[in-house]
Design a protein around this motif. Sequence first.
Motif, PDB file in Angstrom:
ATOM      1  N   VAL A 148       3.930  -8.555  -7.838  1.00 10.72           N
ATOM      2  CA  VAL A 148       4.162  -8.512  -6.397  1.00 10.72           C
ATOM      3  C   VAL A 148       2.821  -8.675  -5.696  1.00 10.72           C
ATOM      4  O   VAL A 148       1.811  -8.119  -6.131  1.00 10.72           O
ATOM      5  CB  VAL A 148       4.804  -7.158  -6.003  1.00 10.72           C
ATOM      6  N   PHE A 149       2.800  -9.469  -4.636  1.00 12.83           N
ATOM      7  CA  PHE A 149       1.615  -9.549  -3.772  1.00 12.83           C
ATOM      8  C   PHE A 149       2.028  -8.980  -2.426  1.00 12.83           C
ATOM      9  O   PHE A 149       2.876  -9.531  -1.737  1.00 12.83           O
ATOM     10  CB  PHE A 149       1.141 -11.002  -3.643  1.00 12.83           C
ATOM     11  N   LEU A 150       1.448  -7.819  -2.109  1.00 13.77           N
ATOM     12  CA  LEU A 150       1.844  -7.077  -0.911  1.00 13.77           C
ATOM     13  C   LEU A 150       0.840  -7.326   0.215  1.00 13.77           C
ATOM     14  O   LEU A 150      -0.357  -7.072   0.033  1.00 13.77           O
ATOM     15  CB  LEU A 150       1.912  -5.584  -1.253  1.00 13.77           C
ATOM     16  N   THR A 151       1.327  -7.842   1.330  1.00 14.62           N
ATOM     17  CA  THR A 151       0.435  -8.104   2.462  1.00 14.62           C
ATOM     18  C   THR A 151       0.943  -7.372   3.705  1.00 14.62           C
ATOM     19  O   THR A 151       2.019  -6.777   3.687  1.00 14.62           O
ATOM     20  CB  THR A 151       0.394  -9.610   2.820  1.00 14.62           C
ATOM     21  N   ALA A 152       0.170  -7.454   4.767  1.00 13.76           N
ATOM     22  CA  ALA A 152       0.568  -6.959   6.095  1.00 13.76           C
ATOM     23  C   ALA A 152      -0.456  -7.530   7.059  1.00 13.76           C
ATOM     24  O   ALA A 152      -1.534  -7.978   6.627  1.00 13.76           O
ATOM     25  CB  ALA A 152       0.550  -5.434   6.137  1.00 13.76           C
ATOM     26  N   SER A 153      -0.143  -7.514   8.344  1.00  8.27           N
ATOM     27  CA  SER A 153      -1.101  -8.052   9.324  1.00  8.27           C
ATOM     28  C   SER A 153      -2.385  -7.207   9.288  1.00  8.27           C
ATOM     29  O   SER A 153      -2.352  -6.030   8.894  1.00  8.27           O
ATOM     30  CB  SER A 153      -0.495  -8.000  10.720  1.00  8.27           C
ATOM     31  N   ASP A 154      -3.498  -7.807   9.738  1.00  7.53           N
ATOM     32  CA  ASP A 154      -4.783  -7.084   9.759  1.00  7.53           C
ATOM     33  C   ASP A 154      -4.648  -5.791  10.567  1.00  7.53           C
ATOM     34  O   ASP A 154      -5.138  -4.732  10.158  1.00  7.53           O
ATOM     35  CB  ASP A 154      -5.866  -7.950  10.417  1.00  7.53           C
ATOM     36  N   GLU A 155      -3.972  -5.890  11.719  1.00  2.97           N
ATOM     37  CA  GLU A 155      -3.873  -4.722  12.612  1.00  2.97           C
ATOM     38  C   GLU A 155      -3.058  -3.603  11.965  1.00  2.97           C
ATOM     39  O   GLU A 155      -3.423  -2.435  12.035  1.00  2.97           O
ATOM     40  CB  GLU A 155      -3.237  -5.130  13.951  1.00  2.97           C
ATOM     41  N   GLN A 156      -1.970  -3.971  11.315  1.00  4.08           N
ATOM     42  CA  GLN A 156      -1.138  -2.956  10.624  1.00  4.08           C
ATOM     43  C   GLN A 156      -1.925  -2.286   9.508  1.00  4.08           C
ATOM     44  O   GLN A 156      -1.829  -1.087   9.293  1.00  4.08           O
ATOM     45  CB  GLN A 156       0.073  -3.635   9.986  1.00  4.08           C
ATOM     46  N   ARG A 157      -2.693  -3.095   8.802  1.00  2.00           N
ATOM     47  CA  ARG A 157      -3.455  -2.545   7.671  1.00  2.00           C
ATOM     48  C   ARG A 157      -4.536  -1.600   8.177  1.00  2.00           C
ATOM     49  O   ARG A 157      -4.761  -0.534   7.600  1.00  2.00           O
ATOM     50  CB  ARG A 157      -4.044  -3.674   6.826  1.00  2.00           C
TER      51      ARG A 157
END
Length: 223
Positions: free
Chosen positions: A143-152
Amino acid sequence: MIIAIDGPSGAGKSTVSKAVARKLGFSCLDTGAMYRSIAWFALREGVELSDAASLGVIARAKEISFGLTPGDPLPSKVYIDGIDVTRDIRTARIDKAVSAVAAHPSVREALVMQQQRIGANGNYVVEGRDIGTAVFPHAEVKVFLTASDEQRALRRLRQNKRRGIGSTDYEEVLSDIKARDRFDSSRAASPLKPAEDAVLLDSSTLSIDEVVGSICDLAQEKA
Ligand code: C5P
């Protein structure tokens, strides 16, 4: 079975990995904690972060181990050379130093060997940056888990406040994680990138429960 969870800082890898491990009765391995421990040791010893040879010696010689806290079946304590560094590896100082340490092939080779040894001992959820590409290229689930910069940045900020460690300034946290991801993605040795056969999940559009559910479904398909 190995479930590899890669992705940039603050995407929710640790929360998701622990929840998946609890649901499936797997163990958990936080490989970022291993790079952080080497960075901590190097700073303590006054080793330059550009000194690949000395950092490689440290990574080969020092044992990194994980320990339990009462009431939690998953490891939450981190030791290097028997020293409890659980809190000290989460400081802003280590956040800033760790990527330079992790970019050295000498360090990566030593830690990847340790990670492969640990993962050979059973069912593991392993989180990091290169798990699906380099450490366990034959992992059953990737799995490659991402999120927006702001959320992170927001997630990391809340985590820092909860733990009482690391920066609590949003702009600083945002610029730090962007800098670290740029560095991790552009290094020559095992850069941060999705494995070709990884499933991409975005935790800005999915809840943590949905992410955990998807990963458990993927694992059940492979069981
Ligand atoms: O996951 P965490 O934020 O604790 O990782 C700290 C750093 O360790 C990352 O920014 C990256 O430089 C390095 N790392 C890595 N490979 C991994 C895990 C972490 O290079 N498998």
